[in-house]
Design an enzyme around this catalytic site. Structure first.
Site, PDB file in Angstrom:
ATOM      1  N   GLU A  43       0.701  -1.433  -0.061  1.00  0.00           N
ATOM      2  CA  GLU A  43      -0.581   0.001   0.086  1.00  0.00           C
ATOM      3  C   GLU A  43       0.316   1.431  -0.172  1.00  0.00           C
ATOM      4  O   GLU A  43       1.969   1.661   0.857  1.00  0.00           O
ATOM      5  CB  GLU A  43      -0.704  -0.053   1.531  1.00  0.00           C
ATOM      6  CG  GLU A  43      -1.946   0.982   1.482  1.00  0.00           C
ATOM      7  CD  GLU A  43      -2.582   1.539   2.152  1.00  0.00           C
ATOM      8  OE1 GLU A  43      -3.530   2.033   2.783  1.00  0.00           O
ATOM      9  OE2 GLU A  43      -2.292   0.390   3.288  1.00  0.00           O
ATOM     10  N   LYS A 110      -9.699   2.385  -2.327  1.00  0.00           N
ATOM     11  CA  LYS A 110      -9.679   2.179  -0.960  1.00  0.00           C
ATOM     12  C   LYS A 110     -11.104   2.657  -0.627  1.00  0.00           C
ATOM     13  O   LYS A 110     -11.309   3.824  -0.326  1.00  0.00           O
ATOM     14  CB  LYS A 110      -8.086   2.486  -0.116  1.00  0.00           C
ATOM     15  CG  LYS A 110      -8.571   1.633   1.181  1.00  0.00           C
ATOM     16  CD  LYS A 110      -6.943   2.353   2.127  1.00  0.00           C
ATOM     17  CE  LYS A 110      -7.078   1.275   3.253  1.00  0.00           C
ATOM     18  NZ  LYS A 110      -6.214   1.738   4.163  1.00  0.00           N
ATOM     19  N   CYS A 146      -5.968  -2.937   1.968  1.00  0.00           N
ATOM     20  CA  CYS A 146      -5.388  -3.248   3.130  1.00  0.00           C
ATOM     21  C   CYS A 146      -7.002  -2.587   3.747  1.00  0.00           C
ATOM     22  O   CYS A 146      -7.153  -3.995   4.292  1.00  0.00           O
ATOM     23  CB  CYS A 146      -5.008  -1.876   4.253  1.00  0.00           C
ATOM     24  SG  CYS A 146      -4.224  -2.123   5.618  1.00  0.00           S
TER      25      CYS A 146
END
Length: 542
Positions: A43, A110, A146
């Site tokens: 990330e 994200k 994540c």
């Protein structure tokens, strides 16, 4: 046709966009030469994690754009998945981008932005809302970032969009038990949706945070395959069959032996985190090494061992600073620790400075009985000596205080709290002893009597820690309940701890917030460390 995938589990530098881009390009060219089809990075690859308020600087985003241009031009013949911040008309997003043959062919934003514990992503980013599934060598590959894997929706969306395999890029920091927690969650998510998941994590130290790596692959049945090394860079490589299923036994990654398998001993994992955290803080900030005070106690002994394992004996210096209250046993043990680790150690008595300060202050102290003031003067004499050596040598001063002491204020501002980094700041006293014994299993470097004698600051005659504090067997559990689990006094007392002790300890924790605000950063190993984890007001009527 199948697909050959590699995880580039790298130790990146926050803010060094150009340097991180160089790493991406080098890894891409090497992987291409090895016949890898798809290379996966962590990330926010290009900025490092967490970039914090660097994200507010337009120049950072300009550098990211330039870095992406270089990567697109120089990494052809291989597909890359990497993380970076992307500004659009809708705001700033934390994305996983896919680069292939000079083009960015897709960008996934994200969806779930963590805003708890050490995370503060809603301060910077807007949340995405849609899945991204791309075809690669006949396989349909979904992406997530994540926190998305910890929530149900992103994985479900990817599967409904036709993904045969999911790639999840991460910057997931270490705390005790985190590796097993991650693997269990991803295995469950993989099994629920019958989809293999590639979990690629960052490795390295960043201020208080340590990222442990430990990347892995879960097959569609929820089994964990292809574990990467822990606390070090690694490049596990594995094959997918024509249906996107990872093939067992195809990995070329290596594992750190003490962390292999499903179970990580707590002491081994914490010690590894401390070593990596110290190494990266010292080296990434450009210090030539480290210096620390050696008292003959267990805290400084453990800190010395961690520093040597992180930096090498030649880069570490120990200083003994006895006073009139220091026992010969303490000096002997401190010299033995230094000798066993091959560290240069020198003795500088603080007695001349202590006498001078007492003489200077005698008129101001007239008629006042000696108390903790005189103890603090000794600690501050030592702080001056250590900071002078740090300034002169360019070596960072490591403080040696543990979490139990920091919690209740059993430390002196501008004395033993003076320094640039606090390796065991988040390590309770009982765990300090366990870590010291663990380190001695590797090679005996801490004298046995350091582990068995009563702990003492040696600032007055016959002093022990338990003159001021309850036994650590009582203190540490109370602190854990109050600090890490947010339990109140009544709840802790209900667990069987004496009410008077609980009230006194919790008052000490609250009263000493001002000290902790002035303490150096240290490695986070628990779920609730002092610092970015726990933000309490100094002035409070709560």
């Amino acid at each position: 046709m199948g697909c050959r995938i590699r995880i580039a589990q790298l130790n990146l530098v926050v803010g060094d966009v150009l340097g991180n881009a160089d790493r991406v390009i080098a890894e891409g060219l090497s992987a291409r030469a090895d016949g890898v089809d798809l290379l996966v990075f962590p990330e926010l690859t290009l900025t490092g994690y967490p970039p914090e308020d660097l994200l507010l600087r337009p120049e950072l985003l300009q550098r990211v754009e330039s870095a992406l241009d270089r990567i697109r031009e120089e990494c052809r013949g291989i597909t890359l998945v990497l993380g970076y911040p992307l500004r659009t008309v809708g705001g700033l997003f934390n994305v996983a981008g896919v680069v292939r043959d000079g083009e960015v062919i897709g960008e996934y934003a994200k969806q779930h932005l963590p805003n708890y514990s050490v995370f503060d992503e809603k301060r910077y980013f807007q949340a995405g809302s849609t899945p991204l599934v791309l075809e690669h060598l006949g396989l349909r590959i979904g992406l997530s970032v994540c926190e998305d894997i910890w929530q149900e929706d992103p994985t479900r969306q990817a599967v409904e969009a036709g993904a045969q395999i999911l790639i999840n890029i991460n910057a997931s920091p270490f705390h005790v038990g985190k590796r097993a927690e991650r693997e269990a969650l991803v295995a469950r998510r993989s099994g629920e949706h019958a989809i293999p998941i590639v979990y690629a994590n960052l490795v390295g130290g960043q201020d208080e945070l340590v990222f442990d790596g430990a990347s892995f692959v879960a097959d569609g049945a929820g089994r964990i395959l292809h574990r990467a090394a822990v606390f070090e860079e690694d490049r596990p490589t594995f094959e997918l069959d024509d249906e996107g299923r990872p093939l067992v036994g195809s990995t070329s990654g290596r594992s750190a032996s003490v962390f292999d398998g499903d179970a990580m001993e707590e002491e081994a994992s914490v010690y590894g985190a401390l070593v990596l955290g110290v190494r990266d803080y010292v080296r990434k900030n450009g210090f030539s090494g480290a210096v620390l005070g050696l008292s003959g106690g267990v805290d400084s002994a453990l800190t010395l061992a961690v520093a040597v394992d992180a930096l090498g004996a030649d880069a570490v210096e120990g200083v003994l600073m006895p006073s009139r209250y220091t026992s010969q046993m303490s000096n002997a043990d401190a010299f033995e620790e230094a000798e066993s680790l091959g560290v240069k150690a020198q003795l500088i008595s603080i007695e001349p400075a202590f006498r001078s300060f007492l003489s200077m202050l005698e008129p101001a102290f007239e008629g006042l009985a000696p108390d903790v003031t005189e103890e603090n003067i000794q600690a501050r004499c030592r702080g001056i000596i250590l900071m002078a050596i740090s300034n002169k040598t360019g070596r960072i001063l490591l403080t040696t205080g543990n979490k139990s002491e920091m919690a209740v204020g059993y430390a002196t501002l501008y004395g033993d709290m003076a320094g640039g980094f606090a390796p065991i700041k988040d390590v309770p006293k009982l765990l300090v002893y366990r870590l010291a014994r663990y380190r001695n299993l590797c090679s005996p470097v801490i004298p046995e009597r350091v582990l068995t004698r009563a702990p003492s600051a040696e600032l007055r005659p016959d002093q022990t820690d338990q003159d001021s504090l309850p036994p650590y067997e009582v203190l540490d559990p109370i602190l854990r309940l109050y600090i890490e689990e947010d339990e109140g006094v009544d709840a802790i007392v209900a667990r069987g701890y004496p009410a008077e002790i609980v009230r006194r300890i919790t008052r000490l924790v609250d009263r000493n917030e001002y000290k902790r605000r002035q303490a150096p950063p240290g490695v986070r190993i628990s779920t609730r460390a002092f610092g970015r984890d726990r933000r309490y007001p100094i002035t409070s009527g709560f």
